[in-house]
Design a protein around this motif. Structure first.
Motif, PDB file in Angstrom:
ATOM      1  N   ARG A  45      -2.027   1.995   7.440  1.00  0.00           N
ATOM      2  CA  ARG A  45      -2.969   2.780   6.627  1.00  0.00           C
ATOM      3  C   ARG A  45      -2.223   3.402   5.463  1.00  0.00           C
ATOM      4  N   GLU A  46      -2.820   3.292   4.292  1.00  0.00           N
ATOM      5  CA  GLU A  46      -2.182   3.824   3.096  1.00  0.00           C
ATOM      6  C   GLU A  46      -3.195   4.649   2.305  1.00  0.00           C
ATOM      7  N   ARG A  54      -9.241   5.413   1.778  1.00  0.00           N
ATOM      8  CA  ARG A  54      -8.008   4.964   2.415  1.00  0.00           C
ATOM      9  C   ARG A  54      -8.003   3.444   2.482  1.00  0.00           C
ATOM     10  N   PRO A  60       2.443  -4.728   5.416  1.00  0.00           N
ATOM     11  CA  PRO A  60       2.794  -4.675   3.982  1.00  0.00           C
ATOM     12  C   PRO A  60       2.584  -6.018   3.306  1.00  0.00           C
ATOM     13  N   ARG A  64      -5.683  -6.101   1.587  1.00  0.00           N
ATOM     14  CA  ARG A  64      -5.940  -4.657   1.582  1.00  0.00           C
ATOM     15  C   ARG A  64      -7.450  -4.421   1.675  1.00  0.00           C
TER      16      ARG A  64
END
Length: 436
Positions: A45-46, A54, A60, A64
């Motif tokens: 979660r970013e 979010r 990574p 997304r």
């Protein structure tokens, strides 16, 4: 509680783990996936552009997914409900109307024709009849990433898959002409394909490794040859467990290390994905990064209905592992599909790559998996992929820069090996050719 932009997901993050619901204009219902399974998709979660936005992703650099915070799960989503045939029709219709990405290219009038079938759905309609109605509607899309499954894979499940076209249609015709099962003919043809590589292309001196998914060697003096049959499956999974992406990469990387170390000093490398059936986009990028000397913008993607979400850009970074930066000839056919096409898309962004063969299948999008409320599962393509020039090749496929008839209908069992031999011989530098 979070609502996705595009994808139709409601994600609950609780101390007990993750829960997922599917939301359409025709209803909301829970997904059967476990918290552990959901962590594989949404485990990272970013922060987004604000506190109430979010991004969730598998890892990574992966796809997304943007979510907006909700105060609570809509009450209707967890209300027990017995879904009627008509309600199931409406959920099926809404799922495609809200998420399917390729109506303009594949069938602009599809929704209108499906609407015309609604009157055929009755309250007491049995499951097989409703499944047939859905499957008949899907046929005109002829999308490799559209499937419908009813029942358990271990039982007599009802399934819809797109009809064979191109090379697969020729194999179907060959089976019909000899009154043999189609799968038997396909297996025989696949054996001939592999044998042609090992015996005709690599002259009995090749390597068949990576859980039998990779073949490599020298196709001619100073001409390396690498064939990848999938973008996954390089490690044999345990029964009932699918290998993770990390496990797959750990199995593939040593294969690439050995092959590309051996190809050091070669004048050219043929990267053959003419029979690549797809897999992980991340594996496609990992392969492509072995052939770039500097960062290159490869492609971008975005989801249908993902409002105010900019396209996600994917950039190839030079690998620190053994690589090859000389001329590369990537070979495709109408079988090359999904992550095999994404690999081709990424490679075409490199100045040292020439695309050879015939056009790819034209099914780039990840498969959006939507369980329906009655336990059936529909897969559909909901994403757009664009090359470095902004062109979307969905449904059309990537056209080669240098045509090469890889699977000739008149000699399908041997045409691939002959075509690759001819390509390899054309790449032999004059000083490496035997003196007459």
């Amino acid at each position: 509680m979070w609502r996705s932009r595009g994808y139709g997901w409601l994600l609950s993050v609780t101390p007990e783990g993750l829960r997922l619901h599917h939301e359409t204009a025709a209803g909301c219902y829970p997904d059967p996936a476990s918290s552990a399974e959901l962590m594989e998709m949404f485990g990272v979660r970013e922060p987004g552009p604000s506190a109430d936005v979010r991004d969730f992703l598998a890892g990574p650099g992966e796809t997304r997914y943007r979510f907006d915070r909700l105060a609570a799960l809509p009450a209707r989503c967890d209300t027990p409900h017995v879904w009627s045939a008509l309600e199931l029709f409406d959920v099926f219709r809404a799922t495609f109307a809200e998420h399917y990405a390729s109506f303009p290219q594949r069938d602009p009038d599809w929704l209108a024709r499906l609407d015309a079938q609604r009157s055929r759905v009755t309250p007491g309609m049995d499951g097989r009849a409703l499944f047939t109605l859905f499957a008949d509607a899907l046929r005109s899309l002829n999308d490799a990433h559209v499937e419908l499954i009813a029942g358990d894979a271990d039982s007599d499940a009802l399934t819809y898959e797109p009809r064979p076209t191109g090379t697969f249609a020729m194999l179907e015709q060959a089976a019909a002409a000899t009154a043999r099962p189609e799968r038997e003919v396909q297996r025989e043809w696949m054996r001939a394909y592999r044998d042609g590589i090992l015996q005709t292309v690599l002259r009995g001196e090749g390597h068949h490794v990576g859980n039998q998914r990779a073949l490599w060697g020298f196709a001619a003096p100073r001409v390396g040859y690498l064939n990848l049959l999938t973008m996954g499956g390089f490690v044999a999974g345990e029964e009932g467990k699918t290998p993770t992406l990390a496990q797959e990469l750990a199995a593939l990387e040593p294969v690439l290390d050995e092959a590309l170390t051996t190809f050091a000093g070669a004048n050219a490398v043929i990267l053959d994905v003419s029979n690549n059936r797809g897999g992980y986009d991340a594996m496609a990028r990992a392969v492509a990064e072995r052939f770039t000397a500097r960062p290159r913008r490869a492609y971008s993607k975005w989801a249908t209905g993902a409002k105010d979400v900019p396209p996600q850009e994917f950039t190839l970074q030079p690998s620190s592992r053994p690589s090859f930066h000389g001329p590369v000839y990537v070979v495709t056919s109408d079988i090359t599909v999904s992550a095999g096409e994404v690999l081709t898309l990424a490679l075409r962004a490199l100045p040292n790559v020439v695309h050879v063969g015939t056009a790819t299948r034209g099914a780039f999008s990840d498969m959006l998996v939507k369980p329906l409320p009655n336990g059936w599962t529909v897969h559909l393509s909901n994403e757009h992929y664009a090359d470095a020039q902004g062109q979307d090749h969905e449904a059309r496929g990537l056209p080669p820069q240098r045509p090469l008839d890889v699977f000739n209908g008149e000699g399908m069992w041997h045409s691939h090996a002959r075509a690759i031999r001819a390509l390899a011989d054309s790449l032999v530098p004059p000083e490496a050719k035997p003196t007459p």
